[in-house]
Design a protein around this motif. Structure first.
Motif, PDB file in Angstrom:
ATOM      1  N   ALA A 114       6.800   7.083   1.514  1.00  0.00           N
ATOM      2  CA  ALA A 114       5.646   7.660   0.825  1.00  0.00           C
ATOM      3  C   ALA A 114       4.392   7.552   1.694  1.00  0.00           C
ATOM      4  N   ARG A 115       4.281   6.416   2.378  1.00  0.00           N
ATOM      5  CA  ARG A 115       3.119   6.216   3.242  1.00  0.00           C
ATOM      6  C   ARG A 115       3.104   7.264   4.363  1.00  0.00           C
ATOM      7  N   GLU A 116       4.294   7.584   4.896  1.00  0.00           N
ATOM      8  CA  GLU A 116       4.388   8.578   5.975  1.00  0.00           C
ATOM      9  C   GLU A 116       3.957   9.972   5.502  1.00  0.00           C
ATOM     10  N   GLN A 153       0.797   7.597  -5.715  1.00  0.00           N
ATOM     11  CA  GLN A 153       1.193   7.045  -7.018  1.00  0.00           C
ATOM     12  C   GLN A 153       2.500   6.280  -6.896  1.00  0.00           C
ATOM     13  N   LEU A 154       3.376   6.788  -6.050  1.00  0.00           N
ATOM     14  CA  LEU A 154       4.659   6.116  -5.858  1.00  0.00           C
ATOM     15  C   LEU A 154       4.451   4.732  -5.235  1.00  0.00           C
ATOM     16  N   ILE A 155       3.532   4.677  -4.261  1.00  0.00           N
ATOM     17  CA  ILE A 155       3.228   3.383  -3.635  1.00  0.00           C
ATOM     18  C   ILE A 155       2.667   2.430  -4.695  1.00  0.00           C
ATOM     19  N   TYR A 156       1.817   2.939  -5.580  1.00  0.00           N
ATOM     20  CA  TYR A 156       1.277   2.084  -6.652  1.00  0.00           C
ATOM     21  C   TYR A 156       2.417   1.573  -7.544  1.00  0.00           C
ATOM     22  N   LYS A 192      -0.120  -1.566  -5.410  1.00  0.00           N
ATOM     23  CA  LYS A 192      -1.358  -1.424  -4.623  1.00  0.00           C
ATOM     24  C   LYS A 192      -1.901  -0.008  -4.765  1.00  0.00           C
ATOM     25  N   ASP A 193      -3.203   0.077  -5.079  1.00  0.00           N
ATOM     26  CA  ASP A 193      -3.819   1.389  -5.216  1.00  0.00           C
ATOM     27  C   ASP A 193      -4.333   1.815  -3.845  1.00  0.00           C
ATOM     28  N   VAL A 194      -3.693   2.814  -3.238  1.00  0.00           N
ATOM     29  CA  VAL A 194      -4.046   3.195  -1.862  1.00  0.00           C
ATOM     30  C   VAL A 194      -4.888   4.469  -1.802  1.00  0.00           C
ATOM     31  N   ARG A 195      -5.342   4.920  -2.988  1.00  0.00           N
ATOM     32  CA  ARG A 195      -6.163   6.130  -2.970  1.00  0.00           C
ATOM     33  C   ARG A 195      -7.515   5.836  -2.327  1.00  0.00           C
TER      34      ARG A 195
END
Lengths: 243, 282
Positions: free
Chosen positions: A157-159, A215-218, A223-226
């Motif tokens: 997801a990060r990629e 959202q998937l990472i959350y 962790k909220d990466v927005r």
């Protein structure tokens, strides 16, 4: 701690397991329809043949219905199950993911419609090729975002977020190329403007795919990466009502 | 209460994966501790019921202890005002301090200790006395008041603080046992706060109450937290989520994880905590 796929069906309540599984299945079906509509729209764009448009329209209605249905399931789970921790994160993430999927569906439909309009009177081949190439990149990005959701893979997801940045860059250079085409051949401006809208729609789909992966990472990591520009203390100040 | 009975019917369902470690996850310390437990061990005869629990209880915080039956949360709660002294086979090791003084020091008298660290039980247990005398009992035996007028004032204040005054002010001479369950529990809270404790321990205070009475007690806990430190043991995770600012998760006698309640209920760090609060224990 990270969420794993097996975590979703290990509740004491088998009904809760079923509710979550059904929610996930519906999101996956919806994502599949979005992918299909994007692919079909790109077929129209590449072939300049509008035959698939009625199918796209039909699927688009289904996508909308799935958004409403999944939202209803989310509300029911929150009301009846009071999910906590990873369950809560998954449910909240899904309620946001379906919104992005629905928007992606809208953009895909828009591309199909604009491409059909262009079918009778195609834009210059070089410009068209640029849009097809960006379309392929975006379709690949969407596939990876959906894949990361299927596997609950935060790394993948990060990629997606990283890859979207290169799509944004390609979009910018495509816009510059388009103005060159317009200057070269002012008679093509009408068609090129339609093509511009298609570029814009593709770029937006990339952004929505990034939202899905965030959202998937959350859901997986908590962790909220927005928004890289937002700091933890800024968020806390708002939550705690500090000036 | 017979603690041995509670200990025997335990741990039927609890799993013991390798992840049950001695290391508590999360910050066990607070900036402003009211009580501090260090390496506390509790034994019931041969049984090691609490294993090496270290945790601070902060001033004016509401901290919830959660965990499956038999995890030791009630046992540990009872250590905080030496309620376990009443059980012959129970032995407590380690240190529990209040204002830097070990409450298990031989020089400590448990009677004033229990006035400073009050307790509210699962089942409302008013004395078979009038509503007034239930509340007046503590201040009287601890010699906290000098005149009837002063005692009247303490009773009124305590009942008001417990949100019961308006309902009982015209029948203070009637038996406390004649009140409804929720009212009885609020009477017990009024009785506990009448002696101006610093800490109130609550052992599943709402488990015998209906949702409306429960909501009243929860609101009361929230109001009281400005003046008292409250430690609550609850089987209802949603109750822990609603009333507490910190949550501690116990499992098989060990303190597995401590953290801000908001974090524990959204992103617990330990697998066991996650399994428990998402209902995955089987």
């Amino acid at each position: 701690m990270d969420l794993k796929s097996s975590d979703l069906n290990q509740h004491i309540s088998s009904q809760f397991n079923e509710d979550l599984e059904s929610l996930r299945t519906h999101v996956l079906k919806m994502a599949g329809m979005v992918e299909r509509n994007l692919r079909d729209s790109l077929v129209i764009l590449e072939s300049m043949e509008s035959g698939l448009l009625p199918t796209i329209e039909q699927v688009e209605h289904q996508i909308n219905a799935f958004e409403v249905a999944v939202d209803r399931e989310v509300i029911n789970i929150i009301a009846l199950r009071q999910p906590a921790a990873s369950d809560l994160r998954v449910v909240m993430a899904i309620s946001k993911i379906v919104r992005d999927l629905e928007r992606m569906g809208d953009e895909a439909y828009k591309i199909g419609k604009l491409a059909s309009d262009l079918a009778g009177d195609p834009p210059p081949a070089m410009a068209l090729n640029l849009s097809v190439s960006l379309g392929r990149q975006v379709a690949e990005l969407v596939k990876r975002a959906v894949d990361s959701f299927v596997r609950l893979d935060a790394e993948q997801a990060r990629e997606v977020g990283v890859a979207d940045r290169s799509i944004d860059a390609d979009y910018e250079s495509a816009l510059r190329a388009m103005s060159t085409f317009m200057i070269e051949d002012p008679r093509a401006i009408g068609r090129l403007v339609k093509l511009l809208w298609i570029f814009r729609a593709l770029e937006r789909i990339g952004d929505h795919a990034t939202n899905v992966s965030e959202q998937l990472i959350y859901a997986v990591r908590g962790k909220d990466v927005r928004h890289a520009d937002v700091t933890e203390s800024q968020v806390n100040d708002i939550v705690e009502d500090r000036e | 209460m017979d603690m041995t009975a509670t200990m025997n019917d335990t741990q039927i369902s609890a799993k013991e994966p390798s992840s049950v470690t001695n290391q508590t996850v999360g910050d066990v310390t607070v900036e402003n501790p009211r009580m501090q437990a260090k390496n506390v061990q509790v034994f019931y005869g041969d049984k090691h019921a609490i294993q090496d629990v270290t945790i601070d209880i902060g001033s004016n915080e509401v901290i919830a202890f959660i965990g499956p039956s038999g995890c030791g949360k009630s046992t540990f709660l009872r250590c905080l005002n030496r309620m376990n002294d009443t059980i012959d086979i129970c032995r407590v090791e380690g240190a529990i301090t209040m204002d830097n003084k070990d409450i298990y020091d031989p020089s400590v008298d448990v009677v004033p200790l229990r006035a400073r660290v009050g307790m509210v039980f699962q089942k409302p247990n008013p004395f078979p006395k009038s509503i007034y005398d239930n509340v007046a009992y503590g201040p009287r035996i601890h010699g906290l008041v000098e005149s009837k007028a002063e005692l009247d004032e303490v009773v009124e204040q305590s009942l008001t603080r417990a949100g019961l005054w308006e309902e009982v002010k015209d029948r203070l001479d009637q038996p406390g046992t004649g009140l409804s369950g929720g009212q009885q529990q609020r009477l017990c809270i009024a009785r506990a706060i009448a002696v101006s404790p610093e800490v109130i321990l609550m052992d599943e205070p709402c488990s015998a109450l209906d949702p409306i009475a429960t909501a009243r007690i929860e609101e009361l806990i929230h109001e009281l937290s400005d003046q008292f430190t409250i430690v609550i043991v609850t089987h209802s995770m949603q109750q822990a989520a609603r009333v507490s600012s910190r949550t501690a998760y116990f499992h098989l006698g060990k303190l597995i994880e401590v953290g801000p309640t908001k974090q524990i209920f959204t992103s617990p760090q330990h697998e066991l905590t996650q399994d428990y609060i998402t209902g995955r224990f089987g």
